[in-house]
Design a protein around this motif. Structure first.
Motif, short mmCIF file in Angstrom:
data_model
loop_
_atom_site.label_atom_id
_atom_site.label_comp_id
_atom_site.label_asym_id
_atom_site.label_seq_id
_atom_site.Cartn_x
_atom_site.Cartn_y
_atom_site.Cartn_z
N TYR A 96 68.49 -5.97 -88.54
CA TYR A 96 69.40 -5.69 -89.65
C TYR A 96 70.48 -4.68 -89.25
O TYR A 96 71.61 -4.77 -89.74
N GLN A 97 70.15 -3.75 -88.36
CA GLN A 97 71.19 -2.82 -87.89
C GLN A 97 72.29 -3.60 -87.19
O GLN A 97 73.47 -3.34 -87.40
N LYS A 98 71.92 -4.57 -86.37
CA LYS A 98 72.92 -5.41 -85.68
C LYS A 98 73.76 -6.21 -86.66
O LYS A 98 74.91 -6.55 -86.38
N PHE B 121 52.72 -1.04 -91.74
CA PHE B 121 53.93 -1.78 -92.14
C PHE B 121 54.76 -0.89 -93.05
O PHE B 121 54.54 -0.83 -94.26
N ASP B 122 55.69 -0.16 -92.44
CA ASP B 122 56.55 0.75 -93.19
C ASP B 122 57.60 -0.03 -93.98
O ASP B 122 57.97 -1.14 -93.61
N MET B 123 58.08 0.57 -95.06
CA MET B 123 59.22 0.01 -95.78
C MET B 123 60.46 0.76 -95.31
O MET B 123 60.50 1.99 -95.33
N VAL B 124 61.44 0.00 -94.84
CA VAL B 124 62.70 0.57 -94.42
C VAL B 124 63.78 0.01 -95.36
O VAL B 124 64.05 -1.18 -95.36
N LEU B 125 64.34 0.89 -96.18
CA LEU B 125 65.42 0.51 -97.08
C LEU B 125 66.73 0.64 -96.33
O LEU B 125 67.03 1.71 -95.78
N MET B 126 67.49 -0.45 -96.30
CA MET B 126 68.75 -0.46 -95.57
C MET B 126 69.85 -1.00 -96.48
O MET B 126 69.60 -1.83 -97.35
N GLU B 127 71.07 -0.51 -96.28
CA GLU B 127 72.21 -0.96 -97.08
C GLU B 127 73.29 -1.52 -96.16
O GLU B 127 73.57 -0.98 -95.11
N TYR B 128 73.87 -2.62 -96.62
CA TYR B 128 74.91 -3.31 -95.85
C TYR B 128 76.20 -2.50 -95.87
O TYR B 128 76.67 -2.11 -96.94
N GLN B 129 76.75 -2.28 -94.67
CA GLN B 129 78.00 -1.52 -94.54
C GLN B 129 79.16 -2.43 -94.14
O GLN B 129 80.28 -1.98 -94.05
N GLY B 130 78.87 -3.68 -93.87
CA GLY B 130 79.92 -4.64 -93.51
C GLY B 130 80.26 -4.65 -92.05
O GLY B 130 79.68 -4.05 -91.21
#
Length: 149
Positions: A121-123, A140-149
């Motif tokens: 998702y970082q890529k 199994f950690d939860m990693v909340l990520m937000e789209y930056q475009g």
């Protein structure tokens, strides 16, 4: 060269989608999450898509919309374990991002994933906002990520 196509999920796809999911247990999903996926497919689908290769479902992934009316969430995405890193995940994620970008009221795109998919998702343009250890299941950690475009 792998040729993939994407179409909307249909209820007749249920068993095939579960089979693809199960190819990722226990490496990417805990066995306890299978029942959660059953519930999602039967009760919580909003926009859900399948990836097709050679007339077989090889992946799936969805979008859900928060009650705030401005946030979209990528949800329940996975590929057949043997086909990972062949471009299908990128295609599926781009398809969903483009779908969301056609909705003018959506201002925010997030994904809640595990540490196993965080790098992917970082890529794709997402940044980590929060991390909760052992959220989905032990290890199994939860990693909340937000789209930056």
């Amino acid at each position: 060269m792998n040729t993939f196509s994407i179409r909307r999920y249909q209820p007749v796809d249920f068993q095939e989608v579960i089979g693809v999911f199960n190819s990722n247990v226990p490496d990417y999903f805990d066995p306890s999450e299978t029942q959660d996926l059953f519930h999602y497919l039967e009760q919580e689908i909003e926009d859900y898509f399948v990836v097709i290769k050679d007339a077989q479902i090889v992946g799936a992934g969805g979008i859900n919309y928060d009650e705030d009316q401005i946030t979209a969430r990528l949800s329940w995405d996975f590929l057949d374990k043997t086909l990972q890193q062949n471009g299908a995940g990128t295609l599926l994620t781009q398809h969903r991002i483009l779908h969301i970008q056609q909705l003018p009221h959506i201002q925010r795109l997030i994904v809640r994933t595990s540490q196993m998919a965080e790098g992917f998702y970082q890529k794709m343009g997402f940044q980590v906002k929060k991390r909760v250890p052992d959220y989905w299941a032990k290890g199994f950690d939860m990693v909340l990520m937000e789209y930056q475009g």
